[in-house]
Design an enzyme around this catalytic site. Structure first.
Site, PDB file in Angstrom:
ATOM      1  N   GLY A   1      52.719  56.104  60.955  1.00  0.00           N
ATOM      2  CA  GLY A   1      52.253  57.303  60.269  1.00  0.00           C
ATOM      3  C   GLY A   1      53.078  57.556  59.026  1.00  0.00           C
ATOM      4  O   GLY A   1      53.594  56.619  58.402  1.00  0.00           O
ATOM      5  N   GLU A   2      53.182  58.812  58.632  1.00  0.00           N
ATOM      6  CA  GLU A   2      53.948  59.250  57.465  1.00  0.00           C
ATOM      7  C   GLU A   2      53.318  58.797  56.143  1.00  0.00           C
ATOM      8  O   GLU A   2      53.808  59.146  55.079  1.00  0.00           O
ATOM      9  CB  GLU A   2      55.401  58.741  57.512  1.00  0.00           C
ATOM     10  CG  GLU A   2      56.159  59.109  58.760  1.00  0.00           C
ATOM     11  CD  GLU A   2      57.521  58.448  58.853  1.00  0.00           C
ATOM     12  OE1 GLU A   2      57.976  57.823  57.852  1.00  0.00           O
ATOM     13  OE2 GLU A   2      58.145  58.528  59.930  1.00  0.00           O
TER      14      GLU A   2
END
Length: 369
Positions: free
Chosen positions: A335-336
């Site tokens: 993610g991120e």
């Protein structure tokens, strides 16, 4: 309420763009995905000489009430701890933003912790986490619009600095739960085919997660009917073309199950497309946000570049719902925004190809097709 004027890209330059690509000094079609990507970018920017300027990455954080039901292996305090870590430059997202020269902005949309005194985190907190959607909507109508408007305003700020390509990432424990439900509702797919391990659940944990989410969807249906909404997903309702077409049914599902960071991301994606910016899409959660956004405004997909296909269960299938062709498949599930950032050099290569490669005439090479 806010409505976005997102129009399909104008195809009037399509033949000229394709002719320019075909006349580059290479066998026709030999640069494959770079060629179709370059054409998409040219159409979005309405030019035969596209550019990438001041790339920005919005990293939005928020906590989810459903985390209280044990649907994630990670506790919610990891959200704020990671947000602080990002300010020290120690996250994966920091590394890739530095590598690819992205302006990183870290935004608190709804973390369940007071981060107001942390330098480097922008405070746009809607609330200290969402409500638990096992028992009712995750957010109120007012909170939904606050998150949408915040995301849109952040894009305006990036555009004023010269940005024409946007990446959005997230940090929020349990946000795969929201994403799985959106995938099921907006893709008309059985829920158990949409639920995966998230941050690392075992088989028993996945079964528990699926059970909790199934109960949540059943209560959502009851809530929808009690509130006079005949439809449940709004998949067949057209996107709005004016304020008189509110397209409320997808919006209900978005606010019932979404996180503040996810709804903020949707607002950012919609505003970026409205401003004719390229929108880079990351992994499972951000793909779910783009899917939700496309149920509101289908034309947003003309502006989307899907960075990668991750290992979360159902990601490939969700990409397929939108006929999306990801640039990478690296087995990522951090993610991120990290997967999309990894794909940026490919986008840059597509732009360099159409701008910098010589053509047959200038290179004095016989065009042989």
């Amino acid at each position: 309420m806010r409505y976005f004027d997102i129009r399909p890209v104008d195809p009037c330059l399509s033949e000229n763009i394709q002719r320019k690509i075909d006349y580059l000094n290479k066998p026709k079609g030999s640069l494959g995905r770079l060629e179709s990507l370059a054409k998409q970018i040219c159409l979005v920017q309405q030019t035969l000489s596209p550019s990438l300027s001041h790339p920005c990455h919005l990293l939005m954080g928020g906590d989810h009430g459903i985390e209280r039901e044990g649907v994630s292996v990670s506790p919610r305090e990891v959200t704020w701890q990671q947000m602080v870590n990002f300010t020290h430059g120690g996250g994966g997202v920091n590394m890739f933003c530095r590598q690819h020269r992205f302006h990183l902005r870290i935004i608190d949309m709804g973390v369940d912790h007071d981060l107001s005194g942390v330098e480097g985190i922008e405070n746009h907190k809607v609330a200290y986490g969402t409500a638990n959607f096992l028992h009712g909507p995750a957010m109120t109508e007012e909170q939904y619009w606050e998150a949408i408007n915040t995301g849109a305003s952040l894009v305006d700020e990036c555009a004023e600095e010269g940005c024409n390509i946007l990446c959005v990432g997230e940090m929020g424990i349990a946000n795969t739960s929201s994403s799985s439900i959106w995938m099921s509702l907006f893709g008309n797919i059985p829920l158990d085919e949409c639920v995966g391990a998230g941050a690392g659940l075992n088989d028993e944990g996945i079964r528990h997660k699926c059970c909790i989410l199934q109960k949540s969807m059943e209560r959502y249906r009851e809530w929808s009917q009690q509130n006079g909404h005949a439809g449940l997903t709004g998949r067949t309702e057209p996107a709005p073309t004016s304020p008189t077409s509110p397209n409320c049914l997808p919006r209900l599902a978005i606010r019932y199950f979404g996180g503040f960071e996810m709804v903020g991301a949707i607002g950012a994606m919609l505003r970026a497309a409205e401003r004719r910016m390229l929108v880079m899409v990351d992994g499972f959660i951000m793909t779910a946000c783009m899917l939700a956004a496309s149920r509101l405004y289908p034309s947003i997909l003309d502006y989307a570049i899907f960075g990668h296909c991750g290992d979360e269960s159902g990601h490939q299938r969700m990409l397929g719902i939108m006929h999306a062709e990801p640039l990478l498949h690296l087995g990522l599930r951090l993610g991120e925004g990290t997967g999309a950032l990894c794909a940026y050099p490919i986008i840059e290569s597509a732009v360099r190809m159409i701008n910098e490669m010589n053509n047959f005439d200038n290179a004095n090479i016989t065009k042989y097709f």
